[in-house]
Design a protein around this motif. Structure first.
Motif, PDB file in Angstrom:
ATOM      1  N   VAL A  21       0.871  -1.175   0.000  1.00  0.00           N
ATOM      2  CA  VAL A  21       0.000   0.000   0.000  1.00  0.00           C
ATOM      3  C   VAL A  21       0.908   1.226   0.000  1.00  0.00           C
ATOM      4  O   VAL A  21       1.285   1.758   1.038  1.00  0.00           O
ATOM      5  CB  VAL A  21      -0.952   0.000   1.222  1.00  0.00           C
ATOM      6  N   ASN A  22       1.305   1.649  -1.219  1.00  0.00           N
ATOM      7  CA  ASN A  22       2.215   2.776  -1.357  1.00  0.00           C
ATOM      8  C   ASN A  22       1.903   3.564  -2.628  1.00  0.00           C
ATOM      9  O   ASN A  22       1.108   3.128  -3.467  1.00  0.00           O
ATOM     10  CB  ASN A  22       3.673   2.294  -1.347  1.00  0.00           C
ATOM     11  N   GLN A  23       2.505   4.726  -2.756  1.00  0.00           N
ATOM     12  CA  GLN A  23       2.249   5.614  -3.891  1.00  0.00           C
ATOM     13  C   GLN A  23       2.643   4.962  -5.218  1.00  0.00           C
ATOM     14  O   GLN A  23       1.951   5.122  -6.228  1.00  0.00           O
ATOM     15  CB  GLN A  23       3.008   6.938  -3.713  1.00  0.00           C
ATOM     16  N   GLU A  24       3.720   4.205  -5.216  1.00  0.00           N
ATOM     17  CA  GLU A  24       4.176   3.552  -6.440  1.00  0.00           C
ATOM     18  C   GLU A  24       3.114   2.589  -6.985  1.00  0.00           C
ATOM     19  O   GLU A  24       2.782   2.622  -8.175  1.00  0.00           O
ATOM     20  CB  GLU A  24       5.479   2.794  -6.179  1.00  0.00           C
ATOM     21  N   ASN A  25       2.562   1.740  -6.120  1.00  0.00           N
ATOM     22  CA  ASN A  25       1.532   0.799  -6.569  1.00  0.00           C
ATOM     23  C   ASN A  25       0.223   1.512  -6.884  1.00  0.00           C
ATOM     24  O   ASN A  25      -0.488   1.119  -7.809  1.00  0.00           O
ATOM     25  CB  ASN A  25       1.326  -0.314  -5.546  1.00  0.00           C
ATOM     26  N   TYR A  26      -0.090   2.566  -6.140  1.00  0.00           N
ATOM     27  CA  TYR A  26      -1.302   3.337  -6.422  1.00  0.00           C
ATOM     28  C   TYR A  26      -1.252   3.903  -7.837  1.00  0.00           C
ATOM     29  O   TYR A  26      -2.253   3.889  -8.557  1.00  0.00           O
ATOM     30  CB  TYR A  26      -1.461   4.464  -5.394  1.00  0.00           C
ATOM     31  N   SER A  27      -0.085   4.374  -8.238  1.00  0.00           N
ATOM     32  CA  SER A  27       0.046   4.974  -9.572  1.00  0.00           C
ATOM     33  C   SER A  27      -0.089   3.931 -10.690  1.00  0.00           C
ATOM     34  O   SER A  27      -0.301   4.297 -11.847  1.00  0.00           O
ATOM     35  CB  SER A  27       1.372   5.726  -9.699  1.00  0.00           C
ATOM     36  N   LYS A  28      -0.002   2.654 -10.365  1.00  0.00           N
ATOM     37  CA  LYS A  28      -0.153   1.585 -11.355  1.00  0.00           C
ATOM     38  C   LYS A  28      -1.615   1.193 -11.577  1.00  0.00           C
ATOM     39  O   LYS A  28      -1.922   0.479 -12.524  1.00  0.00           O
ATOM     40  CB  LYS A  28       0.649   0.354 -10.942  1.00  0.00           C
ATOM     41  N   LEU A  29      -2.505   1.651 -10.692  1.00  0.00           N
ATOM     42  CA  LEU A  29      -3.924   1.339 -10.845  1.00  0.00           C
ATOM     43  C   LEU A  29      -4.519   2.136 -11.997  1.00  0.00           C
ATOM     44  O   LEU A  29      -4.100   3.266 -12.260  1.00  0.00           O
ATOM     45  CB  LEU A  29      -4.689   1.678  -9.563  1.00  0.00           C
TER      46      LEU A  29
END
Length: 84
Positions: A21-29
């Motif tokens: 749960v981090n900004q990097e994975n959020y940006s992949k959604l």
């Protein structure tokens, strides 16, 4: 402090540092992603609820989370808070 306590504390710190749960994975959604793709990216959700083909799942806790709303099996919209 015993060696066992130090090892347990170290494990907990590493586990917290490896959160998906981090900004990097959020940006992949993205809208239209399959639910299986989201779960591959973020892991098993903390909580899910829904009815009539709509569902909402959350990953994380009250301070840092990603929330995804699904229509059927596809991402409709998503939001995040407290991501690093």
């Amino acid at each position: 402090m015993s060696l066992r306590s130090i090892a347990l504390l170290s494990f907990c710190v590493l586990l917290a540092a490896c959160s998906k749960v981090n900004q990097e994975n959020y940006s992949k959604l993205s809208s239209g992603m399959a639910k299986a793709e989201v779960e591959t990216l973020l892991g098993k959700p903390t909580d899910c609820s829904g009815a009539l083909g709509m569902s909402s799942c959350t990953w994380g806790d009250q301070k840092s989370f990603i929330s995804v709303q699904f229509a059927g099996d596809k991402v409709l919209m998503f939001s995040g808070q407290g991501l690093k």
